[in-house]
Scaffold this motif. Structure first.
Motif, PDB file in Angstrom:
ATOM      1  N   UNK A  41       0.985  -1.017  -0.043  1.00 25.63           N
ATOM      2  CA  UNK A  41      -0.016   0.173   0.168  1.00 25.63           C
ATOM      3  C   UNK A  41       0.974   1.121   0.046  1.00 25.63           C
ATOM      4  N   UNK A  42       0.525   2.299  -0.850  1.00 28.86           N
ATOM      5  CA  UNK A  42       1.266   3.548  -0.784  1.00 28.86           C
ATOM      6  C   UNK A  42       1.238   4.222   0.690  1.00 28.86           C
ATOM      7  N   UNK A  43       2.076   5.262   0.722  1.00 30.64           N
ATOM      8  CA  UNK A  43       1.878   6.043   1.907  1.00 30.64           C
ATOM      9  C   UNK A  43       0.357   6.693   2.208  1.00 30.64           C
ATOM     10  N   UNK A  44       0.058   6.808   3.361  1.00 28.61           N
ATOM     11  CA  UNK A  44      -1.100   7.460   3.574  1.00 28.61           C
ATOM     12  C   UNK A  44      -1.197   8.835   3.170  1.00 28.61           C
ATOM     13  N   UNK A  45      -2.254   9.461   2.488  1.00 30.98           N
ATOM     14  CA  UNK A  45      -2.423  10.678   2.276  1.00 30.98           C
ATOM     15  C   UNK A  45      -1.746  11.193   1.120  1.00 30.98           C
ATOM     16  N   UNK A  46      -0.961  10.210   0.109  1.00 29.77           N
ATOM     17  CA  UNK A  46      -0.241  10.530  -0.936  1.00 29.77           C
ATOM     18  C   UNK A  46      -0.820   9.731  -2.052  1.00 29.77           C
ATOM     19  N   UNK A  47      -1.436  10.501  -3.026  1.00 27.41           N
ATOM     20  CA  UNK A  47      -2.267   9.903  -3.908  1.00 27.41           C
ATOM     21  C   UNK A  47      -1.155   9.209  -4.948  1.00 27.41           C
ATOM     22  N   UNK A  48      -1.780   7.933  -5.135  1.00 25.76           N
ATOM     23  CA  UNK A  48      -0.575   7.174  -6.121  1.00 25.76           C
ATOM     24  C   UNK A  48      -1.064   7.620  -7.547  1.00 25.76           C
ATOM     25  N   UNK A  68     -10.276  16.690 -11.918  1.00 24.89           N
ATOM     26  CA  UNK A  68      -9.302  17.662 -11.110  1.00 24.89           C
ATOM     27  C   UNK A  68      -9.859  17.573  -9.756  1.00 24.89           C
ATOM     28  N   UNK A  69      -8.948  17.874  -8.814  1.00 24.12           N
ATOM     29  CA  UNK A  69      -9.248  18.147  -7.382  1.00 24.12           C
ATOM     30  C   UNK A  69      -9.727  16.841  -6.795  1.00 24.12           C
ATOM     31  N   UNK A  70     -10.381  16.686  -5.835  1.00 23.45           N
ATOM     32  CA  UNK A  70     -11.003  15.919  -4.878  1.00 23.45           C
ATOM     33  C   UNK A  70      -9.963  15.066  -4.155  1.00 23.45           C
ATOM     34  N   UNK A  71      -8.823  15.646  -4.024  1.00 24.72           N
ATOM     35  CA  UNK A  71      -7.782  14.990  -3.182  1.00 24.72           C
ATOM     36  C   UNK A  71      -8.315  14.274  -1.830  1.00 24.72           C
ATOM     37  N   UNK A  72      -9.109  15.382  -1.415  1.00 26.46           N
ATOM     38  CA  UNK A  72      -9.419  14.974   0.266  1.00 26.46           C
ATOM     39  C   UNK A  72     -10.472  13.692   0.355  1.00 26.46           C
ATOM     40  N   UNK A  73     -11.097  13.906  -0.800  1.00 25.22           N
ATOM     41  CA  UNK A  73     -12.413  12.810  -0.958  1.00 25.22           C
ATOM     42  C   UNK A  73     -11.460  11.417  -1.357  1.00 25.22           C
ATOM     43  N   UNK A  74     -10.459  11.492  -2.369  1.00 18.69           N
ATOM     44  CA  UNK A  74      -9.910  10.277  -2.536  1.00 18.69           C
ATOM     45  C   UNK A  74      -9.289   9.613  -1.317  1.00 18.69           C
ATOM     46  N   UNK A  75      -8.413  10.545  -0.728  1.00 17.63           N
ATOM     47  CA  UNK A  75      -7.684  10.031   0.504  1.00 17.63           C
ATOM     48  C   UNK A  75      -8.727   9.502   1.368  1.00 17.63           C
ATOM     49  N   UNK A  80     -10.659   4.083   4.217  1.00 18.00           N
ATOM     50  CA  UNK A  80     -11.636   3.495   4.868  1.00 18.00           C
ATOM     51  C   UNK A  80     -11.556   2.050   3.874  1.00 18.00           C
ATOM     52  N   UNK A  81     -11.421   2.169   2.834  1.00 15.56           N
ATOM     53  CA  UNK A  81     -11.457   1.035   2.023  1.00 15.56           C
ATOM     54  C   UNK A  81     -10.135   0.332   1.854  1.00 15.56           C
ATOM     55  N   UNK A  82      -8.937   0.713   2.253  1.00 19.39           N
ATOM     56  CA  UNK A  82      -7.889   0.176   2.109  1.00 19.39           C
ATOM     57  C   UNK A  82      -7.119   0.031   3.649  1.00 19.39           C
ATOM     58  N   UNK A  83      -6.720   1.249   3.893  1.00 18.34           N
ATOM     59  CA  UNK A  83      -5.586   1.334   5.315  1.00 18.34           C
ATOM     60  C   UNK A  83      -6.465   0.751   6.358  1.00 18.34           C
ATOM     61  N   UNK A  84      -7.450   1.151   6.849  1.00 19.37           N
ATOM     62  CA  UNK A  84      -8.284   0.900   8.105  1.00 19.37           C
ATOM     63  C   UNK A  84      -8.720  -0.505   8.253  1.00 19.37           C
ATOM     64  N   UNK A  85      -8.853  -1.225   6.965  1.00 20.70           N
ATOM     65  CA  UNK A  85      -9.184  -2.638   6.905  1.00 20.70           C
ATOM     66  C   UNK A  85      -8.014  -3.594   7.143  1.00 20.70           C
ATOM     67  N   UNK A  86      -6.870  -3.033   6.926  1.00 17.63           N
ATOM     68  CA  UNK A  86      -5.723  -4.332   7.010  1.00 17.63           C
ATOM     69  C   UNK A  86      -5.658  -4.832   8.299  1.00 17.63           C
ATOM     70  N   UNK A  87      -5.946  -4.151   9.488  1.00 22.11           N
ATOM     71  CA  UNK A  87      -5.752  -4.583  10.729  1.00 22.11           C
ATOM     72  C   UNK A  87      -7.243  -5.142  11.484  1.00 22.11           C
ATOM     73  N   UNK A  88      -8.274  -5.250  10.469  1.00 16.97           N
ATOM     74  CA  UNK A  88      -9.501  -5.586  11.056  1.00 16.97           C
ATOM     75  C   UNK A  88      -9.595  -7.107  10.757  1.00 16.97           C
ATOM     76  N   UNK A  89     -10.607  -7.848  11.445  1.00 13.11           N
ATOM     77  CA  UNK A  89     -10.873  -9.112  11.541  1.00 13.11           C
ATOM     78  C   UNK A  89     -11.496  -9.409  10.034  1.00 13.11           C
ATOM     79  N   UNK A  90     -11.049 -10.865   9.399  1.00 11.14           N
ATOM     80  CA  UNK A  90     -11.803 -11.377   8.289  1.00 11.14           C
ATOM     81  C   UNK A  90     -13.079 -11.213   8.500  1.00 11.14           C
ATOM     82  N   UNK A 195     -14.993  -5.185  -0.275  1.00  9.03           N
ATOM     83  CA  UNK A 195     -15.226  -3.686   0.052  1.00  9.03           C
ATOM     84  C   UNK A 195     -15.945  -2.951  -0.678  1.00  9.03           C
ATOM     85  N   UNK A 196     -16.958  -2.335  -0.166  1.00  6.16           N
ATOM     86  CA  UNK A 196     -17.972  -1.709  -1.188  1.00  6.16           C
ATOM     87  C   UNK A 196     -17.930  -0.292  -1.145  1.00  6.16           C
TER      88      UNK A 196
END
Length: 615
Positions: A41-48, A68-75, A80-90, A195-196
């Motif tokens: 996974x890329x670094x948090x808050x850095x858009x790949x 254009x824009x929407x950086x905050x929305x993409x982050x 929620x769809x990637x980073x926060x889920x890596x430590x959660x239960x299956x 992840x939906x």
């Protein structure tokens, strides 16, 4: 040896699966290998940078190169769809919703997310909710994955796809344009391992669904200019101060800015000022060709390329004779005549709509859920382009005039009531709506126009906008003179109020002339001892005092006081005001004894009305 593949509620049928356990084992091995091969996974808050999703993914739209824009929305989505889920239960998989009004760019945001973050998932699968047949869409996702063995019947194909998804560790499913909570509830139960990401106009969802909501805002002015210049490169040479008015006129709505950019790109000799002129001259902004029919079949997401058609998708949901839908249509029509981007008091809408309270509340619920009104903590707000759409859907002729007349009358009464309670935030909000409605009521010649301009003039005077108030009183006077003649009591009111604002602006001669004319009309209309006469005489006294005619001012103060005391007695605070100002004048004349008596009289009146300890 035999068992169910899929859920009977989704159309699954009894099918021989034979070697299903072997398929499952092989699938799990493949998933383990795939997870090991997924990029870190890329670094948090850095858009790949944008890239291609994994093989077997299904994204039915190409990436929009002009996004254009929407950086905050993409982050926000990535967190929620990637980073926060890596430590959660299956089995604990998130569902998030990107929400907002039609044309704000929800689908575009989802597409951008898929191309920037898709490669970090096992697969990305796009399911369109338009038309409501999610089964066909999910089956197409399974077909694109190349699943083997691939059944012949669609219900088995669905079951095969869901079976594969049920063993996922990091798989993204996009449910685009899904508006029905019951449908979403049904499908989320089948997608627990996925992840939906949902896109929807619905701003709020039932709490039991567990959706985390990303409410999309309008494009910022900087983002609007960037999009216009991406779509029409020649605008790079146009300065920000020349291009910004165009962006502002489009209200920051992504689809509107997109369509405008394509129009300006095609019309190479049209300047930004000329385009803005075209928009301002259009009877309704939505009928201008740039926003209606200039762009055809050239949308990256193949959505409507007409703002009116986009908004109509929501409007059509209000068709029918049910009381709540009738109420919703009435409310939306009323809101369209109010000031956009400004809180509309619920009391104004409910008072003008004239529907039962329960139907009003249900109607508001419809409008919020369809994205036709925005719910804020202070009250409902309508976007400028939705206001244009509302007016385009409004009936014409007498029916429209009747609606506007009721709205204007309700607004005028609420302004007067709020005025008495002080110049609050609510009062200033009502002023914004008065400023919006007055010219419209005036243009169509409603009888209430003169009174409405007068009410706006009084309101603007209250917040020290005297030049604007003067314009309002002058317009009110012109309308009422034409309607009632030069010597009507309503004309006296307008002339008196104009005199008051001229005095505030320092035009004492003009103010004196107005008060004398108003006094003559009022004495003819009411008689010499009417309270309305008293207040005009009082206003004349103030002007004479400021001009240095203290004797004339004293005479007027005493006359005004005599009439007012005869009408009201001595228990009115307004009487104290007259007595106090008479005291000031006597002090200026050197009559300190007389001034003291007046001050004491004014103080006694105030104590009698408010009590000893009032400020």
């Amino acid at each position: 040896m035999a068992g169910f593949v899929g859920d009977p509620q989704l159309g699954g049928t009894r099918t021989m699966i034979g070697h299903a356990e072997n398929v499952r084992i092989e699938t799990l091995k493949a998933q383990e290998t795939q997870l090991q091969e997924l990029p870190q996974l890329p670094a948090r808050d850095v858009l790949p940078v944008p890239g291609q999703p994994p093989a077997g993914s299904r994204i039915i739209y190409s990436r929009n190169q002009a996004f254009v824009g929407r950086e905050e929305d993409l982050n926000w989505l990535a967190e929620r769809l990637l980073y926060a889920q890596e430590s959660q239960s299956v089995g604990i998989s998130p569902a998030v919703a990107a929400t907002g009004l039609g044309g704000i760019g929800k689908t575009q945001l989802a597409v951008e997310f898929c191309y920037r973050y898709g490669r970090y998932f096992e697969g990305v699968h796009w399911v369109s909710g338009i038309g409501g047949d999610l089964i066909v869409e999910i089956v197409e996702c399974g077909r694109t994955m190349g699943l083997l063995p691939w059944p012949e019947k669609i219900e088995d194909q669905l079951a095969r796809t869901l079976f594969e998804w049920s063993h996922s560790q990091r798989r993204l499913v996009v449910l685009d344009n899904l508006e029905d909570p019951a449908m979403l509830r049904q499908w989320l139960a089948k997608l627990t391992a996925c992840r939906v990401l949902v896109t929807s106009r619905r701003p709020a969802w039932p709490a039991d669904l567990g959706l985390q909501e990303c409410k999309l805002g309008l494009l910022s002015p900087v983002e609007c200019l960037a999009l216009l210049r991406d779509l029409a490169p020649r605008l790079d040479a146009v300065s920000e101060d020349r291009l910004t008015p165009v962006a502002e006129r489009l209200g920051g709505l992504a689809l509107a800015v997109d369509l405008a950019g394509r129009y300006l790109n095609d019309r190479e000799n049209l300047t930004s000022e000329e385009y803005l002129g075209e928009l301002n001259e259009a009877e309704n902004l939505l009928v201008h060709t740039s926003l209606l029919d200039w762009v055809t079949n050239d949308n990256p997401t193949r959505h409507e390329t007409s703002l009116a058609a986009t908004f109509s998708l929501s409007w059509k949901q209000l068709e029918g004779g049910e009381a709540d839908k009738i109420a919703a249509r009435k409310i939306f029509e009323l809101a369209g005549w109010c000031a956009p981007n400004t809180v509309i008091p619920g009391e104004l809408l409910s008072g003008a709509a004239g529907v039962a309270e329960i139907d009003f509340d249900r109607g508001m619920k419809w409008l919020y859920e369809l994205g036709l009104l925005e719910r804020t903590k202070e009250g409902p707000v309508i976007h400028p382009l939705l206001a244009e759409f509302s007016r385009s859907m409004s009936p014409v002729g007498e029916k429209r005039n009747s609606v506007l007349g009721v709205l204007a009358d309700t607004l005028s009464k609420q302004v007067n009531e709020t005025h008495d309670s002080g110049f609050t935030k609510a009062f200033r909000t009502l002023i914004s709506h008065l400023e919006q409605i007055c010219p419209v009521v005036d243009d169509i010649g409603l009888a209430i126009a003169g009174s409405l301009w007068n009410s706006l003039g009084l309101s603007l005077s209250g917040i020290v906008r005297f030049e604007a108030a003067k314009t309002c009183f002058e317009r009110a006077l012109a309308i009422d003179e034409a309607a009632y003649g030069p010597n009507h009591s309503v004309v006296a009111r307008d002339v008196n109020d104009l005199g008051r604002v001229l005095r505030e602006l320092g035009d004492l001669a003009g103010a004196k002339q107005c008060f004398k004319r108003a006094l003559a009309i009022a004495m003819e209309a009411y008689g010499t001892d009417h309270p309305n006469v008293a207040w005009i005489v009082y206003n004349l006294a103030e002007v004479l005092r400021e001009q240095g005619d203290l004797a004339g001012a004293k005479q007027c103060f005493k006359r005004a006081l005599a009439i007012a005391m005869e009408a009201y007695g001595t228990g009115q605070p307004d009487i104290a005001w007259i007595v106090n100002n008479l005291a000031e004048l006597l002090r200026e004349q050197g009559d300190l004894t007389g001034a003291k008596e007046c001050y004491e009289q004014a103080l006694a009146i105030i104590k009698g009305v408010y009590g000893q300890d009032h400020p």
